[in-house]
Each structure stands twice: as C-alpha cells, then as structure tokens.
Enzyme design. Structure first.
Site, short mmCIF file in Angstrom:
data_model
loop_
_atom_site.label_atom_id
_atom_site.label_comp_id
_atom_site.label_asym_id
_atom_site.label_seq_id
_atom_site.Cartn_x
_atom_site.Cartn_y
_atom_site.Cartn_z
N HIS A 1 0.74 7.62 3.40
CA HIS A 1 -0.60 7.23 2.97
C HIS A 1 -1.09 6.08 3.83
CE1 HIS A 1 0.63 9.05 -1.12
NE2 HIS A 1 -0.07 9.92 -0.42
N GLU B 1 -1.73 2.43 2.67
CA GLU B 1 -0.62 1.64 2.13
C GLU B 1 0.12 0.94 3.27
OE1 GLU B 1 -0.29 4.87 -1.49
OE2 GLU B 1 1.38 4.67 -0.11
N HIS C 1 6.14 3.46 0.08
CA HIS C 1 4.73 3.55 -0.30
C HIS C 1 4.21 2.19 -0.74
CE1 HIS C 1 3.85 7.98 -0.66
NE2 HIS C 1 5.15 7.99 -0.42
N GLU D 1 7.87 1.81 -3.98
CA GLU D 1 6.48 1.37 -4.08
C GLU D 1 6.42 -0.15 -4.00
OE1 GLU D 1 3.81 3.40 -4.70
OE2 GLU D 1 4.74 5.29 -5.31
ZN LIG Z 1 1.51 6.29 -1.47
#
Ligand SMILES: [Zn+2]
Length: 1221
Positions: free
Chosen positions: A926, A929, A1023, A1108
C-alpha cells in the site's frame, strides 16, 4: 434520621403501620362492594399520608417480596370511588417519583400500564372528564413511559395506541389550551407517545403539530415548563417525515427560526437555554428532509443560526446551542460538487488487460459523457442522524474486526492442499535461489576473523539492540555513529567519504526518448548540478563538521555564516551568482531533473530571531550525528532518472534529495484544543454567509495545464510534480486559506488519503490554513493528536534536515462536498471529509513540503539498496539484489537475499549455509503506508549491520525480502492501489500475471519454496495502520477465528499449534512500540485474498503475519504519548530481527550445542529445517505437532476446550511459559 434506628425499624417491618394498612386494604378489596367507600378512602388516605411523609414506607411498599403495589393496583382496578382512585394515583405518584426508574418498573411489571390506560379510557367517557383525575392519571402515565436509558415500559406507546388512548390526551390538550395545570401532564404523556414513529404519524394526522405550534407561540417567560415539554414533543414528532413535511407546508420552519431569534434576544441572562435548545432540536428534526433544508435556507436559516451562535460562543454554558446550530448548518449547507471535471485520476495509464469485472472494469466501461463528480446524492432524504459532539474522544468503535466479517466457513480456514501452479511452471523461480546451489568454491573464505560461531555461542546472553529512545545511556557517546544501526559506523564513514560520484555510475540502456532526456539533463545539470551539489556539499559539511564554529563557504560563493553565539547557520549570498540571484526558479526549470525552487538570497534580518528561537540550535547540531549513511543526493538523482512515472516527473523534491534524519526532540501526541471543529466549520459556513470575502481562485490545476500562478506576493505556490506527489488542484479560498484536492489513485476514482506536496512563496508570522477537501475515511487519527509532517529546505540547510510534525487547529470532519455514488461503492448521499491544519512557516520564501507521513520513495529504496550493497562486507554477508519482475510501468521490483556467508567453503559450512531456514518479508504493498518502508529500512540495515547479533541472525536464516511490492503505486503518489487501480493486497488468491506482476511473482516464489520443501519459518508483510496507535500484528488462527463465531463443534476437532503467537509475544517484550493487546489472529472474510491469509492457508506458512505500524503514535510503553517517527519505525524493523533470533532459539535445538561438533550441528540443522517446513497448518491440523513444540502441544490440548477458554490472556500466560523453554 438516625441510621441505626432505620435498620432496627426494618427488622420490625412485619409490625409496621403500612403493613397493617395494606392488609386492611387487601381485606377491603376482597370484600369489595360490601364495605363502605369511606373505609377504603380512609385507609388509602392514611397510606398516602405515610407514602408522602416517609421514604421508609415507599421503600417497604416496593421492596422485593412486598405485595404493596399489587394490593394498591388491585384496589385501583376495583374501586368506583373517585376519592379512593385519586388517593391511589397519588400514592403511586409518590412511589415512582423517586428511586430512579426501578419503582416505575415494578409498577409496570405488575401490569400497571394496562390498568392505568383502562382507567384513562373509562374516565374519558365522562363529559367533561374529571380534571383532577386526568391530571393525576397523566402525571403517572408520564412517569412509566420509556425515558432515556431506563426501560420502564418500552411498549408503553404501543399499548397506548392499542387501547385508543392517544387521542384522549390530544383532545384534552386541544380543549383545555388555557388550562396549563391540566395540559402539562398531558403534554408529558404526548411527549412519550411521540417517540414511537407510528404514534407520531397517527397523532400528526389528528393535528398535533399544529397544536404544538399554538402552545410554543411567541416568547413569554410564563409557563416555560409547558413550553419546554411542547418543544420536546414537537422535536420528537418532527422526526417523522410526514410530520416534517406538514410543518414545512405550513411555514413552520420560518416560525421556528423567528421564535428562536426571539428567545435569543430576550433570554439575555441565559436562564432558558433548554427552551432555546428545544427550538433548535425542532429545526434539526425538520431539516432531516430535503424540503426542510430548502425551507431553512429560504428562511435565511444559515445566517440566523450563524449569527446567533457567534453571539453564544463567548458563553461556555451555551455550547449545546452552538453545537446544535453547527450540526444543523452543516446539514443544510448546500452540497457542492468538487471543482473537478472528473474524479478519475488526472493521469491515465492504459492497462495491458482490462479486468472483466470490478471497479476498474466499471471505470473503463463508464461512457465518457457521464458526470462522475456528482449524482443525485442530494436527493436522499435519509440524512444519517449525526451524534457528533465536540469532544469525540472515545476510541474507534470498529475494534479488531467486524463480527459479520469473521470467516465462519471452516473449509475456508483449513489449509488448501494443492498448489496453484504446476511444478514445471514454478521452475522459473529457481534462479532466485542461487544460494541453494552455490558451492562457494570460487570464494576465498578462510576466515581470519573470529569464527562466526563464536559469536553464536553468546546467544544466551542479552542482545543489545540500539533503541530509538534518547534516554538510552549508550547513545551519548555514540554521537558519530548512525542511529538505527551503530555498529558499522567506521565502514559507513569510509563509504560515505568515497561515495560514488555522479559520473561513475553505470548508465542503463535507454531508448531514444531517454537518450534525448539525458542530453537535456546534461546541459541542465551542468548548471543545476552546480548549485544543488553545492548546497548538498554545504549540507554535508554541516552534518559532517556539525559543531564547527568556523565559517563555511559554498564554493560558488554562497556562504554559510555562523553566528558564534547562536550557532546559526544561515545561507547567504556572498557575491552575485547567476543561479542564485534569479531566486532559484529559472535555474531549476527545464525538462530535466529539477530541484524545487529554492531561494538562496539569504535570510531575512528579522528571520534570524525566528531561527534563533530554535533554542536547541546548538544541541541540534551536536545531535545530528547520523551521516545518513544510506543517503547520497547525487546517487538519488541518478536513480530518479531511471524511475518511470506515469506523469513523467522530472522534478525531485528536496526532502528526497537531501534526505531526512529524525529530529532530536520528542514530538508528543497533540492535545486537541476545545472547539476546534466547530470553529473550522463556522469558517466554512462563512464562505456562504460572507461570500464577498471569498477569493475562490484556482492556483494549481493538473487538469488545466494553462492554469498559471498569479505572480502576486501574497499567494502561496504549490507543486507536487515529483515522485510520490499527488496534489491535483489548489484553490485559494481566502487570503491565507487554501482548499487542496488530491489526485485519485491511477485508474481509480478515489482512495484519497496520502498527500505529498510542496509549498513556496510564504511569509512568516501568518497562520496559513490548508484544507484537503476530498478525504474519504469517516474518521482519522488527525482527530486524535496526529499532526501532518513538514520539511523546510531552509531548515535543512541550517543542519536540520528533517520532517517534523507541524500544524495547529487540526481537525478532520465531514464537509459539504458531495461524493458521487460512483466513487462511494454505490452508496448515495455521502460526503467527503476535510483534513484541515494551520501552519506558520519558520522562514520567509522557504520551500516547504507537507506529507501525510514520512515520505519514502521508490528511488529512495533503490538508493538505500545500492548503498547497502556497496557498503557491505562480502566476506561476512551474502547479499543479492535481484529483479523479481518489472512492474506495469516498467520499473524493477527488487528482491533482496541476505544471509551470512558460509564460514568456509568446506562442505559442512556450505551445507549449513544452504539449510538455513527462510524468512520471507515484504512491505509497501500500500503506497500510502510509508511507515512500512521505514520499518523495512530498519530491518534491512539491521540485517546488514556488523553486530554479533545480526551476524548470528544471518547465520540462522536466509532472508528473502521484497521491500516494495507496489513500486508503481509509490512512484505515482497512489494511496492504496497499483496502476491497475486495484488493491494489490486483495489479489493474492488469484494474481494476474499481466495486472499484478509483483504479487504474481512474490506468490510464485513462495509456491516454489513450498515445492522444494523450504517453506519460510516466518512470513511478514509490513503495513501501516491509519486508525490505531502502536505497532501490532495480525496473524491467522483457526481456533481464534472460531471463538468469535457460533461454530464451536467443528473447531474443537482442530488441533492447532500456538506457535503463531510466539513472535508477536516476543516483540511485545522487546520492541517498545509493539503492543500485544492490539494483535489479532482472526481471519476475516474481507481479508481472504491478502498476503497474510493466502500465505498461511494456501502456501502453508503457519507464522504468516501482517505487521501494522501506526501513522500516529503510541498510547502504551516507552513511547506512550508520543507521535511515531522514523527512528522508532526503524527501531521496530531492527527489533523485529531480534525477535526472529529469539524465535530461532525457541524453534531450534541448535543453541544447546557447542560449535565444536559441527558435523552434529549440521545434521541437526538439516533436521530442524525440515521441521521448520512442517510447522504448517497442514501438519498441525493432522495433529502432528512438531517435536520441538512439546509445550505447545500441551497447550493446544488445553485449549481444546475451545469455547470454554476463549481468553487470549490465558494463552499469553501459557506462552510465557512456552517462552522460557
Ligand atoms: Zn496496508
């Protein structure tokens, strides 16, 4: 009253007076008509007297086990005597008046509602009905209806309607408008009735709305109680669309506004705030319908509410009025369309294949004439009832997962057995695993250094990893070394000093265009390079000789003047130099690589004070130790030239060119000042109210190339035509306020969140307000203390080359730009959101950059990889950078392999080398990010560092890393997607070779590893998380998923090894930003095609994770209360590695062996690596727990109780036992 006495009285309850009376009453009931009415009257009046005077009596009558209420109700049902009835009603009123809703509930539970309604019905037949009886009855009924959170009689409204009671009260009010004593309780009952929507409609038909308007009339301080009830009733009634329409038709919106202004003027001492709020509530209800909003606008409602609430701002107790007004105004604010020709990305990339279905297919099939910016969204009457308040501090409601999103199909959780691609096809991936075939016979590997295994023997001791915290004692005397990795500084220094020069770099093959470009570049660079390199040299000098007090000169004549006292380094022009005197812009412009528009004409005299206010100036210089070992501006430019962007960017943003070091101070999570949101909303409403103040001038527009920036001193200049930039349009709203519109992800029409743009032409001492007006998420960490990032080039030149958190009055809220249903997944009536922040710039005529998070471009990654490669010690580290594949735009997707070189080229050592278990890491699928890339940088640097721990880590594993899964998205400033307009992390189940090459091949690598029985021990995809704080992991567990569903039987059969919890557990103990309680191991349906789930279920890697990292900050641990910075993110990446080392010790018996018996070790290693591959859910499901997990098997058995033991904390406890083994 004496407490002791009360208790003793209680114990004598059986003899108490009330019991005697109740017994008498009961007797009267049973004898019914035989007894004189007088007796009942007498007894009930006595009871009433006691109930009125003694709480003790009321308690006794409603105590558990007491039949008091029943006796009373039974008397009420049976008596025909008015006085007795009135007595009983009074008794009941006494009983339910105190004690919260509990006593009313008792009354309801004994059938009170029905008895009272019947009584009402009977009484209404008298004409005229007895007033006293009606007053009492209504008073009591009003107390047993549902109110607030108390569930007295939830069915009260329905019961009343069924009993035909609605109109009795309504008619009483109609016929007795002047009799306030009577109509007050009637209105109270009507208020309760009206909360039921069917009742509201039914009452509406009988004229209740008109009736209420007769009561609320003009301002009068008489009967304010009545007024208040009438307003509440009206507000409830107007929630029905039918009633609202009726009110609009009769012109009541205007009336309400008039009454409101009336009260606003007269209630100068604010004693009737509740009445004023009641009027606003009515307006709020009626404006839920479109007609109501129109009537409101026509009646000049915006101006009226705006002006009245401005008057109220000063008085804090009037906040409810301001907030409600604000809510109404926002709702009624005419919906605007975004000022764009289309919401499709301003850039187009023709896909090689168009997907057959999905959003991209839709996008392509949309006829060109369709206006996708807006649709009939505004026709929607169902405005969501907003309950937004100013102090919205409660945390996000959507916790780990939504319940309906949990995968309940056990077959979808169980591992898939067959691999997707045939083995012959997977053979192509063999080339990416040369380490498995390498025999190292060509290498001279006779180690003269201490044997690597010697350090491995120290594994038992504590591993010292550099931490990001400044308080770390070791930090102080390491001022010259790098921050994230401190152990190879000498190598870095050396490398840094002889960094590759611009011309030495091998040129790649180019087609004609790029050759032409290159020629142009050469011409340009001869001039541009001059200054940019000088600036950089100046910067180099600043960082290298950081505390030097001597004057530093740019060779072109620009000098960095040092104020001895303040230690200021201010660039100033010594002699006229062409590039500089033109204020920069001419110099850097052209078709080639450009560097912003820096004005190097020196610092304003009054600026110096400004800058010196950086009290930490000296300290800053002292603490800028990081040589940015992986950064080289020249190399960066060289790499950028080979980076292919859809808009064919030719400029380079200064921050990417100069590099970033984390600032040497803490950046706390911002405390949100009171009232920011409503102030910002009021300013937005002023656009409508004071239209003459609005400039409304487009000053930047990707859709209109002829858009020219007016050369006026007062206007900021914007730009984002560089890698990862994504500004589409800027409109100056007021003198110092700008609306910014972000570009959509390419081949999509939404995903606006990430931003990166440049601002210049600023002045100091001005608060500039920036509004990014096309955000989509319904909430943001910007409402919880997160600040955007800013990079000032002047500051960078003053030895402060960093992104810092800036901005005040930050707020994220729904705005008045309607969002087309085409971009909102078909949902109509959606709006965009605004992130607003205000910034005062530190320097005049600076060039500053703003970003959602610390930028990290694809070119930066390429540069870092090149630097890492050039700096590594090939005797010690096996490092390879391969090209996994090309992206759609033709950029290479790097695949990095890192492990330790074998100790020698002896067979045993080579075998040990080849048999190391794999760890597979990836990041940045992504693009928005960017934090994921910083974590990855920390990981890569740690893996390449010379610390003993890193060495033993390399000796333990072979790392396969795809540091950027979505290069095209990153380059083109996308937030979520690749050039295919799709979220690549939803393509893992069926990646398309032509549309998702990086995913297709990353998955291919893993499938290949599965076929050669070399599954990674750990897979982790890095992420960023936009809504949560801290760093945490998502993993996969069948059991934990099943715990959240009703399917318990099926999951009980599953024997699952708890190994997936070990790594997060280790990290929570070692990495300060990591938070175990935020981790989740539940498999959601919506995530079935993510890397984590597919690698777990399809490939069979048990420890398959998403890590994350917060974009905001931490609310626990060492960094509690601080915003996250690149130092903490890089530290996380390093700590992740250390965690792997600990995991290794848990999963391998190796550590117990001494390196002396290498042959044995080798055997064991082969064994253990085989075991590693068998740690997959495949085998676990079959009940074959790997032997090294003795304790784990035991705990699996314990948790076989499944539903009975769903507590993760007990699991964590077990794990801590497990950790000790
Ligand atoms: Zn992500």
């Amino acid at each position: 009253m004496n407490k002791v006495k009360t208790t003793s009285e209680k114990s004598l309850a059986s003899n108490s007076r009330i019991v005697v009376l109740l017994t008498q009453l009961e007797k009267i009931n049973s004898e019914s008509l035989l007894v004189e009415a007088d007796t009942a009257r007498y007894v009930t009046s006595k009871i009433l007297h006691l109930a009125q005077s003694q709480e003790k009596t009321r308690k006794e009558m409603t105590a558990k086990g007491s039949t008091g209420v029943e006796v009373i109700l039974s008397t009420l049902e049976n008596t025909r005597d008015l006085q007795t009835t009135l007595n009983i009603l009074s008794i009941l009123i006494e009983l339910v008046s105190v004690g919260g809703g509990r006593r009313a509930c008792i009354l309801v539970s004994k059938g009170g509602t029905q008895i009272l309604l019947q009584l009402l019905l009977g009484a209404s037949k008298d004409s005229p009905p007895n007033e006293e009886l009606m007053v009492q009855l209504h008073s009591l009924l009003a107390k047993i209806g549902p109110k607030g959170n108390h569930s007295r009689d939830k069915k009260f409204g329905v019961k009343a309607r069924i009993n035909g009671a609605l109109n009795i009260s309504l008619n009483l009010v109609k016929q007795n408008l002047q009799n306030h004593r009577l109509i007050l309780p009637c209105l109270q009952v009507l208020r309760v009735y009206s909360t039921n929507s069917v009742n509201a409609v039914s009452l509406g038909k009988n004229g209740v709305v008109e009736l209420m308007f007769k009561i609320i009339g003009p301002f009068s301080k008489k009967n304010t109680g009545l007024m208040k009830v009438a307003l509440d009733t009206l507000a409830a009634l107007l929630k029905s669309k039918t009633n609202a329409r009726r009110a609009v038709d009769r012109g009541y919106v205007q009336v309400l506004l008039t009454i409101y202004v009336d009260w606003h003027r007269h209630d100068s001492r604010h004693r009737h705030m509740l009445i004023r709020k009641g009027i606003l509530q009515c307006i709020k209800s009626v404006t839920n319908i479109k007609l109501g909003r129109k009537a409101f606008i026509d009646a000049n409602g915006m101006k009226i509410l705006y002006n009245t609430s401005q008057d109220c701002l000063a008085v804090r107790t009037l906040d409810p009025l301001v907030n409600t007004s604000s809510l109404i105004m926002r709702k009624c604010f005419p919906k605007n369309r975004l000022p764009l020709p289309t919401i499709k990305s301003a850039f187009h990339f023709q896909l090689p294949v168009i997907p057959t279905s999905g959003p991209v297919a839709q996008l392509y099939s949309l006829p060109p004439e369709v206006d996708d910016v807006v649709d009939e969204s505004d026709d929607n009457d169902d405005i969501e009832t907003e309950t937004e308040t100013e102090n919205e501090n409660e945390d996000d409601k959507d916790q780990h997962f939504k319940n309906d999103d949990i995968e309940t199909d056990i077959d979808k959780l169980k591992p898939k057995q067959e691999l997707g691609r045939p083995i012959e096809e997977l053979k192509i991936y063999e080339q990416f695993f040369p380490e498995l075939a390498e025999n190292f016979q060509e290498y001279d590997l006779v180690s003269k250094e201490p044997k690597p295994f010697a350090s491995a023997t120290n594994l038992g001791g504590p591993i010292v990893v550099p931490t990001a915290g400044e308080e770390h004692p070791a930090e102080a005397n390491q001022s010259v070394k790098g921050i994230a990795v401190k152990d190879h500084s000498s190598l870095q220094m050396e490398e840094y000093n002889k960094r590759p020069s611009f011309l030495d770099l091998p040129k790649k093959d180019h087609n004609k265009d790029s050759l032409q470009l290159q020629n142009d570049q050469k011409k340009l660079l001869s001039s541009c390079q001059c200054l940019s390199q000088e600036i950089v040299k100046g910067l180099d000098r600043i960082t290298l000789q950081n505390t030097s007090k001597s004057e530093q000169y740019y060779s072109t004549g620009c000098l960095i003047k040092k104020e001895s006292k303040t230690s200021l380094t201010t660039p100033a022009c010594n002699k006229p130099c062409q590039h500089v005197s033109s204020c920069g812009s001419g110099l850097f412009e052209g078709p080639s690589v450009q560097l912003g528009k820096l004005c190097c004409t020196g610092v304003d005299p009054d600026e110096e004070e400004d800058s010196s206010s950086h009290s930490s100036g000296e300290q800053v210089l002292l603490e800028v130790p990081d040589m940015l070992p992986l950064h080289n501006p020249d190399l960066y430019i060289e790499i950028v030239k080979n980076t292919k962007s859809v808009p064919e960017y030719s400029e380079v943003a200064y921050p990417d060119y100069f590099g970033h070091i984390p600032p040497p101070f803490k950046e706390p999570i911002l405390e949100r000042p009171y009232g920011v949101q409503r102030t910002k909303i009021a300013q937005d409403i002023e656009r409508l109210i004071h239209q003459n103040d609005i400039v409304d001038r487009v000053i930047y527009d990707l859709d209109n190339s002829s858009c020219s920036v007016p050369e006026e001193g007062d206007i900021l200049k914007f730009n984002s035509k560089f890698e990862s930039g994504n500004l589409r349009k800027v409109i100056q709203i007021r003198k110092n306020e700008y609306d910014l519109i972000l570009n959509s992800d390419i081949n999509s029409n939404h995903y606006h969140q990430w931003f990166y743009f440049e601002v210049s032409g600023m002045k100091t001492g001005i608060g500039y307000r920036f509004n990014i007006i096309n955000c989509e998420k319904s909430n943001s960490q910007f409402n919880y203390g997160m600040q955007p990032l800013m990079y000032s080039v002047q500051e960078a030149l003053n030895a402060r080359p960093w992104w810092g958190r800036v901005g005040t009055d930050i707020c994220y809220y729904k705005n008045h730009f309607s969002r087309s249903s085409i971009a909102a997944g078909g949902q109509k009536g959606k709006s965009y959101y605004t992130i607003t922040f205000t910034v005062s710039f530190p320097h005049k005529d600076d060039v500053c950059y703003f970003a959602y998070h610390y930028p990290y471009t694809y070119s930066t990654l390429k540069m870092h990889l090149q630097k890492l490669e050039s700096m590594h010690n090939p005797q010690q580290i096996y490092f390879r950078e391969d090209v996994l594949c090309e992206t759609l735009a033709g950029n290479s997707c790097p695949l990095v392999t890192i492990t330790a070189m074998p100790e020698s080229n002896y067979y045993e050592h080579v075998c040990q080398f080849r048999n190391r278990p794999y760890v597979f890491l990836s990041a940045r699928v992504h693009p928005g990010e960017t934090n994921a890339s910083w974590v990855m940088k920390g990981t890569l640097e740690y893996l390449m560092s010379s610390s003993p721990a890193a060495q033993s880590l390399r000796e333990s594993y072979i790392f396969k890393i795809v540091p950027m899964l979505n290069p095209d998205g990153v380059i083109n400033g996308n937030h979520r997607c690749s050039l295919s307009g799709e979220d690549l992390n939803r393509q893992w189940q069926n990646p398309n070779l032509d549309l998702h090459p990086t995913i297709y091949h990353a998955k291919g690598l893993l499938q290949y590893m599965a076929t050669i029985k070399r599954l990674p021990l750990v897979f982790c995809d890095y992420h960023g998380h936009s809504r949560k704080k801290n760093v945490f992991m998502y993993g996969c567990s069948i059991k934990e998923t099943m715990w959240h569903t009703d399917v318990s039987a099926a999951s009980c059969d599953v024997i699952e090894d708890l190994g997936y919890r070990a790594l997060p557990k280790i990290l929570s103990q070692t990495a300060p930003a990591f938070c175990m309680s935020s981790c989740s191991f539940v498999v959601e349906k919506s995530k079935e095609s993510t890397a984590r789930v597919v690698v777990w279920r399809e490939i069979g890697v048990q420890r398959s994770y998403t890590m994350e990292s917060t974009l905001c900050g931490c609310d626990q641990g060492k960094y509690k209360g601080l915003q996250i910075g690149t130092r903490e993110l890089e530290e996380m990446g390093a700590k992740f590695c250390v965690g792997l080392l600990r995991l290794k010790r848990l999963t391998s018996p190796l550590e117990h062996n001494l390196p002396s018996s290498l042959l044995d070790i080798e055997n064991e290693l082969i064994e253990s690596s085989c075991k590693v591959t068998s740690f997959s859910p495949h085998s676990s499901l079959m009940g074959k727990c790997p032997p090294t997990f003795g304790i784990c098997r035991q705990s699996s058995a314990v948790s076989g109780g499944c539903k009975s033991d769903p507590c993760p904390s007990t699991q964590a406890d077990r794990l801590s036992v497990f950790n000790k083994c």
